[in-house]
Write an enzyme that holds these catalytic residues in place. Structure first.
Site, PDB file in Angstrom:
ATOM      1  N   LYS A  75       0.862  -1.182   0.000  1.00 32.26           N
ATOM      2  CA  LYS A  75       0.000   0.000   0.000  1.00 32.26           C
ATOM      3  C   LYS A  75       0.899   1.231   0.000  1.00 32.26           C
ATOM      4  O   LYS A  75       1.726   1.395   0.893  1.00 32.26           O
ATOM      5  CB  LYS A  75      -0.911   0.003   1.229  1.00 32.26           C
ATOM      6  CG  LYS A  75      -1.660   1.334   1.456  1.00 32.26           C
ATOM      7  CD  LYS A  75      -2.591   1.286   2.666  1.00 32.26           C
ATOM      8  CE  LYS A  75      -3.168   2.669   2.979  1.00 32.26           C
ATOM      9  NZ  LYS A  75      -4.034   2.687   4.181  1.00 32.26           N
ATOM     10  N   LYS A 102      -9.752  13.135   8.236  1.00 33.70           N
ATOM     11  CA  LYS A 102      -9.250  12.714   9.546  1.00 33.70           C
ATOM     12  C   LYS A 102      -9.148  13.920  10.475  1.00 33.70           C
ATOM     13  O   LYS A 102      -8.977  15.043   9.994  1.00 33.70           O
ATOM     14  CB  LYS A 102      -7.847  12.107   9.397  1.00 33.70           C
ATOM     15  CG  LYS A 102      -7.815  10.721   8.794  1.00 33.70           C
ATOM     16  CD  LYS A 102      -6.397  10.179   8.768  1.00 33.70           C
ATOM     17  CE  LYS A 102      -6.350   8.789   8.131  1.00 33.70           C
ATOM     18  NZ  LYS A 102      -7.051   7.769   8.920  1.00 33.70           N
ATOM     19  N   ASP A 128       1.722   6.296   5.567  1.00 34.36           N
ATOM     20  CA  ASP A 128       0.728   5.375   5.021  1.00 34.36           C
ATOM     21  C   ASP A 128       1.219   4.662   3.757  1.00 34.36           C
ATOM     22  O   ASP A 128       0.467   3.957   3.108  1.00 34.36           O
ATOM     23  CB  ASP A 128      -0.582   6.133   4.763  1.00 34.36           C
ATOM     24  CG  ASP A 128      -1.803   5.255   4.926  1.00 34.36           C
ATOM     25  OD1 ASP A 128      -1.682   4.178   5.541  1.00 34.36           O
ATOM     26  OD2 ASP A 128      -2.878   5.644   4.445  1.00 34.36           O
ATOM     27  N   ARG A 172      -7.751  -0.232   0.878  1.00 29.83           N
ATOM     28  CA  ARG A 172      -8.347  -1.391   0.201  1.00 29.83           C
ATOM     29  C   ARG A 172      -8.776  -1.045  -1.220  1.00 29.83           C
ATOM     30  O   ARG A 172      -8.812  -1.896  -2.095  1.00 29.83           O
ATOM     31  CB  ARG A 172      -9.511  -1.922   1.054  1.00 29.83           C
ATOM     32  CG  ARG A 172     -10.613  -0.935   1.259  1.00 29.83           C
ATOM     33  CD  ARG A 172     -11.517  -1.289   2.432  1.00 29.83           C
ATOM     34  NE  ARG A 172     -10.940  -0.893   3.720  1.00 29.83           N
ATOM     35  CZ  ARG A 172     -11.530  -1.108   4.895  1.00 29.83           C
ATOM     36  NH1 ARG A 172     -12.694  -1.744   4.955  1.00 29.83           N
ATOM     37  NH2 ARG A 172     -10.948  -0.722   6.010  1.00 29.83           N
TER      38      ARG A 172
HETATM   39  N1  BES Z   1      -4.089   4.509   6.958  1.00 31.95           N
HETATM   40  C1  BES Z   1      -5.275   4.311   7.729  1.00 31.95           C
HETATM   41  C2  BES Z   1      -5.074   3.281   8.830  1.00 31.95           C
HETATM   42  C3  BES Z   1      -4.377   3.783  10.051  1.00 31.95           C
HETATM   43  C4  BES Z   1      -5.044   4.580  10.949  1.00 31.95           C
HETATM   44  C5  BES Z   1      -3.079   3.423  10.310  1.00 31.95           C
HETATM   45  C6  BES Z   1      -4.409   5.030  12.087  1.00 31.95           C
HETATM   46  C7  BES Z   1      -2.436   3.871  11.443  1.00 31.95           C
HETATM   47  C8  BES Z   1      -3.090   4.681  12.336  1.00 31.95           C
HETATM   48  C9  BES Z   1      -6.404   3.832   6.846  1.00 31.95           C
HETATM   49  O1  BES Z   1      -6.406   4.347   5.557  1.00 31.95           O
HETATM   50  C10 BES Z   1      -7.663   4.261   7.487  1.00 31.95           C
HETATM   51  O2  BES Z   1      -7.886   5.430   7.578  1.00 31.95           O
HETATM   52  N2  BES Z   1      -8.459   3.310   7.921  1.00 31.95           N
HETATM   53  C11 BES Z   1      -9.679   3.602   8.582  1.00 31.95           C
HETATM   54  C12 BES Z   1     -10.705   2.601   8.119  1.00 31.95           C
HETATM   55  C13 BES Z   1     -12.102   2.910   8.579  1.00 31.95           C
HETATM   56  C14 BES Z   1     -12.600   4.172   7.915  1.00 31.95           C
HETATM   57  C15 BES Z   1     -12.989   1.746   8.234  1.00 31.95           C
HETATM   58  C16 BES Z   1      -9.442   3.476  10.092  1.00 31.95           C
HETATM   59  O3  BES Z   1      -8.721   2.562  10.513  1.00 31.95           O
HETATM   60  O4  BES Z   1      -9.933   4.320  10.823  1.00 31.95           O
HETATM   61 ZN    ZN Z   2      -4.667   4.883   4.785  1.00 33.86          ZN
HETATM   62 MN    MN Z   3      -7.433   6.182   5.411  1.00 29.41          MN
END
Ligand code: BES
Ligand code: ZN
Ligand code: MN
Length: 493
Positions: A266, A278, A289, A352
């Protein structure tokens, strides 16, 4: 760090710092030799009781009489002469590396055979010591005007009996390749989003191919991806001024026609969350990321360095996730390259969306297996913390191979379940699936989403959201899971 392997008696080494192991009960051979050379000086000093013999402690002696060394670094190896546990060994290597860092010397010599670990070979021990040193001496200072003094140590000699020299040499070569690969991944991870964007990653991949004849790099731009129908991947970069890239590094060093292993990273070079923005606090950390992508670069570097006789494709799905007038909206429906439609309920579940089209594209390599590596879910940090990578798979033998590589490399991973019940959480009223599965089991539903696009081959997903970087004072990329992945590839030959 420059490393050399040498044979000879520890007590005869002319070195700025000789590193030896000591137990409380009996002195190991090199310590015994030093002790008799120094007329009992070592035993005398140990008797003073300043050294705690628990692994992770050490003592530096200066001007040891009669010995040709400037400093003697005594590594505590426990009360009795039993081999160390893995945990004890980890403490020992961490302490050794930090002591070496603080030396004001150009070189040091380690009596590597002094260090013994339960059930582990000298090859393994050497490799881990070398990895620990490479890790500790890494610096990311390219944006600092004042870089401070930095460590003085430039060269480490590994001292071993002649009959063990070959074993130490192979351990050294692997340790350096893994350590260097890991540091390559750390640097890419640490680079900020304004520098390390998708085109930067593509240029890095091209540069790597230019340097090494056995690697070729192919890069797809947005037009080419659009022609292939990758609307899911392109929905993520839609809001960004930076164009997405799909990068394929093809390392063909194995049998002709043998199915390759595909590593897919990724590569979200910055994740704002998009329209599902965010919160601001610690958003800077979303430059990490792309650590999955960085680990793919790290592994490619390591296998080139080791010249492993295997076929590996390193893929990177690179995009920047930004909000703008052109950005994807929550509720938008896209058609992926596979033909499956996706309702994007949350634009922050973007990893994803880029990976699914890359997984479909990977089918053209007719892979033996595909492993994706992704900082995919915050939920993985809740489940496993920052110590353990989440592992999910559609193929048990492949999962087992990776779990055993992870143990051997001391790069922890833990398998989470998958299944129909979880997949159902992705049901959508309007499309074939939604891109989120609700608050429960977020790491698992993310993997279930990916699994729908990985039906053509054995596949494993590594969620490195918790392990790829550190927050707080030590903020920075860790280079995980490069050790696990290189070990997995080493086990293939
Ligand atoms: N890159 C993030 C995952 C992440 C979040 C890694 C915090 C490290 C710390 C990913 O793209 C993301 O934002 N995932 C969301 C998914 C949710 C919206 C279903 C998450 O984990 O909040
Ligand atoms: Zn992400
Ligand atoms: Mn994200």
């Amino acid at each position: 760090m420059e490393f050399v392997v040498k044979s000879g008696a520890a007590e005869k080494q002319k070195t700025a710092c000789l590193v030896i192991g000591v137990h409380k009960k009996t002195l190991p051979p090199s310590a015994t030799a030093i002790d008799s050379l120094t007329e009992g000086h070592l035993a005398e000093i140990l008797k003073l009781g300043d050294l705690d013999f628990k692994p992770g402690h050490s003592l530096i002696l200066l001007h040891t009489r009669h010995a040709p060394v400037e400093r003697l670094l005594l590594l505590a190896m426990g009360e009795n002469d039993k081999p160390l546990t893995e945990a004890g060994f980890n403490k020992l290597t961490a302490n050794l590396a930090s002591q070496l860092k603080s030396l004001n010397a150009r070189e040091a010599t380690i009596a590597i055979e002094d260090i013994t670990v339960e059930g582990k070979s000298l090859h393994w021990i050497t490799r881990q010591v070398v990895e620990a040193v490479e890790y500790a001496f890494y610096q990311f200072s390219q944006f600092k005007n004042d870089t401070g003094k930095g460590p003085g140590l430039k060269k480490v000699t590994l001292l071993a009996d002649r009959k063990n020299a070959e074993e130490v040499k192979t351990g050294l070569a692997q340790g350096q390749a893994i350590g260097n690969g890991r540091n390559v991944a750390r640097t890419l991870g640490n680079l900020p989003g304004n520098i390390c964007h998708p085109t930067y990653l593509a240029d890095e991949a091209k540069a790597l191919a230019k340097k090494h004849g056995k690697l070729t790099t192919k890069v797809l731009n947005e037009k080419q991806m659009s022609d292939l129908g990758m609307s899911s991947l392109l929905s993520v970069s839609a809001g960004s001024e930076q164009e997405a890239r799909l990068i394929c590094m093809e390392f063909k060093n194995g049998k002709r026609g043998a199915r390759p292993l595909v590593l897919l990273g990724k590569g979200i070079t910055f994740d704002t969350g998009g329209i599902s923005l965010k919160p601001g606090a610690t958003m800077d950390e979303m430059k990490f990321d792309m650590c999955g992508a960085a680990s793919v670069f790290g592994v490619m570097n390591a296998i080139i360095e080791l010249d492993l006789p295997i076929n590996v494709i390193g893929m990177v799905a690179a995009a920047e996730n930004m909000p703008s007038g052109k950005a994807t909206r929550p509720g938008d429906i896209v058609t992926s390259m596979s033909g499956k439609t996706i309702e994007i309920l949350n634009t922050d579940a973007e990893g994803r969306l880029v990976l699914c089209d890359a997984l479909t594209y990977a089918e053209r390599y007719k892979p033996e297996a595909v492993i994706d590596i992704a900082t995919l879910t915050g939920a993985c940090i809740v489940a496993l913390g920052h110590h353990t990578t989440g592992l999910l798979s559609n193929n048990e033998p492949l999962a087992e191979e990776l779990l055993s590589a992870s143990k051997e490399a001391m790069d922890r991973a833990w398998q989470l379940p998958m299944g129909e019940e979880y997949t159902q959480q992705l049901d959508s009223n309007f499309a074939d699936m939604a891109n989120i599965g609700g608050p429960a089991a977020g790491t698992i539903t993310a993997a279930c989403f990916l699994a729908k696009f990985a039906e053509a081959y054995p596949w494993t997903h590594l969620d490195i959201a918790g392990t790829a970087w550190k927050s707080g004072k030590e903020k920075g990329a860790t280079g995980r899971p490069v050790p696990m992945l290189v070990q997995y590839l080493l086990n293939k030959i």
